[in-house]
Scaffold this motif. Sequence first.
Motif, mmCIF file in Angstrom:
data_model
loop_
_atom_site.group_PDB
_atom_site.id
_atom_site.type_symbol
_atom_site.label_atom_id
_atom_site.label_comp_id
_atom_site.label_asym_id
_atom_site.label_seq_id
_atom_site.Cartn_x
_atom_site.Cartn_y
_atom_site.Cartn_z
ATOM 1 N N CYS A 6 0.817 -1.230 0.000
ATOM 2 C CA CYS A 6 0.000 0.000 0.000
ATOM 3 C C CYS A 6 0.845 1.273 0.000
ATOM 4 C CB CYS A 6 -0.927 0.014 1.217
ATOM 5 S SG CYS A 6 -2.201 -1.255 1.211
ATOM 6 N N GLU A 7 1.943 1.273 0.776
ATOM 7 C CA GLU A 7 2.682 2.509 1.026
ATOM 8 C C GLU A 7 3.999 2.615 0.275
ATOM 9 O OE1 GLU A 7 3.058 2.649 5.283
ATOM 10 O OE2 GLU A 7 0.964 1.995 5.535
ATOM 11 N N GLY A 8 4.510 1.494 -0.249
ATOM 12 C CA GLY A 8 5.759 1.536 -1.006
ATOM 13 C C GLY A 8 7.006 1.452 -0.155
ATOM 14 N N GLN A 9 6.901 1.614 1.159
ATOM 15 C CA GLN A 9 8.032 1.454 2.067
ATOM 16 C C GLN A 9 7.509 1.341 3.492
ATOM 17 O OE1 GLN A 9 10.619 4.849 2.252
ATOM 18 N NE2 GLN A 9 8.944 6.312 2.335
ATOM 19 N N VAL A 10 8.312 0.777 4.379
ATOM 20 C CA VAL A 10 7.964 0.717 5.793
ATOM 21 C C VAL A 10 9.185 1.104 6.611
ATOM 22 C CG1 VAL A 10 6.133 -1.022 5.590
ATOM 23 C CG2 VAL A 10 8.509 -1.764 5.898
ATOM 24 N N GLU A 60 13.987 -11.875 8.270
ATOM 25 C CA GLU A 60 13.440 -13.156 7.827
ATOM 26 C C GLU A 60 12.679 -13.000 6.518
ATOM 27 O OE1 GLU A 60 11.183 -14.566 11.155
ATOM 28 O OE2 GLU A 60 12.960 -15.060 12.356
ATOM 29 N N LEU A 61 11.925 -11.914 6.374
ATOM 30 C CA LEU A 61 11.201 -11.673 5.121
ATOM 31 C C LEU A 61 12.168 -11.403 3.973
ATOM 32 C CD1 LEU A 61 8.262 -9.484 6.470
ATOM 33 C CD2 LEU A 61 8.034 -11.736 5.376
ATOM 34 N N ALA A 62 13.264 -10.707 4.277
ATOM 35 C CA ALA A 62 14.278 -10.441 3.256
ATOM 36 C C ALA A 62 14.940 -11.737 2.810
ATOM 37 C CB ALA A 62 15.316 -9.465 3.782
ATOM 38 N N ALA A 63 15.200 -12.632 3.755
ATOM 39 C CA ALA A 63 15.818 -13.920 3.434
ATOM 40 C C ALA A 63 14.912 -14.757 2.539
ATOM 41 C CB ALA A 63 16.152 -14.678 4.715
ATOM 42 N N GLU A 64 13.607 -14.546 2.666
ATOM 43 C CA GLU A 64 12.634 -15.257 1.828
ATOM 44 C C GLU A 64 12.416 -14.559 0.487
ATOM 45 O OE1 GLU A 64 9.093 -15.401 4.152
ATOM 46 O OE2 GLU A 64 10.052 -16.430 5.826
ATOM 47 N N LEU A 111 10.982 -8.909 0.606
ATOM 48 C CA LEU A 111 11.208 -7.468 0.676
ATOM 49 C C LEU A 111 12.701 -7.190 0.579
ATOM 50 C CD1 LEU A 111 12.407 -7.039 3.755
ATOM 51 C CD2 LEU A 111 10.008 -7.056 4.400
ATOM 52 N N GLN A 112 13.034 -5.908 0.377
ATOM 53 C CA GLN A 112 14.428 -5.475 0.334
ATOM 54 C C GLN A 112 14.701 -4.562 1.515
ATOM 55 O OE1 GLN A 112 17.103 -6.206 -1.770
ATOM 56 N NE2 GLN A 112 18.156 -5.067 -0.164
ATOM 57 N N GLY A 172 14.398 0.547 7.557
ATOM 58 C CA GLY A 172 13.147 -0.134 7.211
ATOM 59 C C GLY A 172 13.296 -1.061 6.028
ATOM 60 N N ALA A 173 12.305 -1.036 5.101
ATOM 61 C CA ALA A 173 12.323 -1.956 3.971
ATOM 62 C C ALA A 173 11.519 -1.396 2.802
ATOM 63 C CB ALA A 173 11.756 -3.316 4.380
ATOM 64 N N LEU A 174 11.829 -1.913 1.618
ATOM 65 C CA LEU A 174 11.132 -1.582 0.378
ATOM 66 C C LEU A 174 10.643 -2.882 -0.259
ATOM 67 C CD1 LEU A 174 13.746 0.908 -1.132
ATOM 68 C CD2 LEU A 174 11.665 1.495 0.121
ATOM 69 N N PRO A 175 9.691 -2.800 -1.175
ATOM 70 C CA PRO A 175 9.267 -4.023 -1.872
ATOM 71 C C PRO A 175 10.432 -4.624 -2.652
ATOM 72 C CG PRO A 175 7.690 -2.242 -2.226
ATOM 73 C CD PRO A 175 8.900 -1.626 -1.582
ATOM 74 N N ALA A 176 10.562 -5.933 -2.626
ATOM 75 C CA ALA A 176 11.639 -6.605 -3.366
ATOM 76 C C ALA A 176 11.202 -6.845 -4.804
ATOM 77 C CB ALA A 176 11.973 -7.936 -2.703
ATOM 78 N N SER A 177 12.159 -6.742 -5.712
ATOM 79 C CA SER A 177 11.866 -7.011 -7.117
ATOM 80 C C SER A 177 11.897 -8.511 -7.386
ATOM 81 C CB SER A 177 12.890 -6.320 -8.014
ATOM 82 O OG SER A 177 12.729 -6.744 -9.354
#
Length: 251
Positions: free
Chosen positions: A16-20, A42-46, A49-50, A55-60
């Motif tokens: 929704c927001e493009g970054q957290v 953990e989400l980045a390892a999966e 996300l990037q 924080g983090a951005l959506p992963a490509s």
Amino acid sequence: MLTSQRKKAILEALECEGQVLATALSKRFGVSEDTVRRDLRELAAEGRLQRVHGGALPASPAVAPFAQRQDMETGAKRRIARCAAAMIAPGQVAIVDGGTTSALLVAQLAPDLEATIVTHSPSVAVALAEHPRLEVVLIGGRLYKHSIVSVGAAAVEAISHIHADLYFMGVTGVHPQAGLSTGDYEEAYIKRALADRAAETVVLASAAKLNAASQYRIGDLTMAQTIIVETATPETLTAPVEAAGVSVVRA
């Protein structure tokens, strides 16, 4: 809130927001920043996300091996490639990046086009070997097998002697804050070097690459003068690009 619920909420916020931001998520969930950072790791390892500072951005998703990427968004990539190919005028020198969209681009070039194509992609060069009128300049170096392109000092040296009209850049991420990014450190250097040697840089961006980021930054959005997207791309994804002063062409 369970860990799985937090992670789901984080991914929904990213969409929704493009970054957290870790600080804001910590307050939102009522947990420590260490807990949030663990969730992000953990989400980045999966590959979900990037992570970035704070924080983090959506992963490509466009960082899969070349063979897998050939089957991703094929129709959209073909339309983008056709639009890009039409930009090359007779007599021009055009740099064509490696990647699946670039492979489709060179297949769209008219058989009567007289121009020079510079590429660090052996597969792009071979695809043009039978073209009757195009001059093809292949930049050598160490082969980066993931994208099937040349990288390294030899490639940078060869690139420094080029003056091109256009550079068609492939990326894995286009994000308002993170800019243009790719999944390999050396490849990011090569893309910067190529952009420096072209009067105009055109980014080829299917929908999966927009509002997403990869590990290695190529440069700001404004490194490109034009970004080609598919016609159906939502305005919410293209508006930040246009706000940065980059032209958006819909294919």
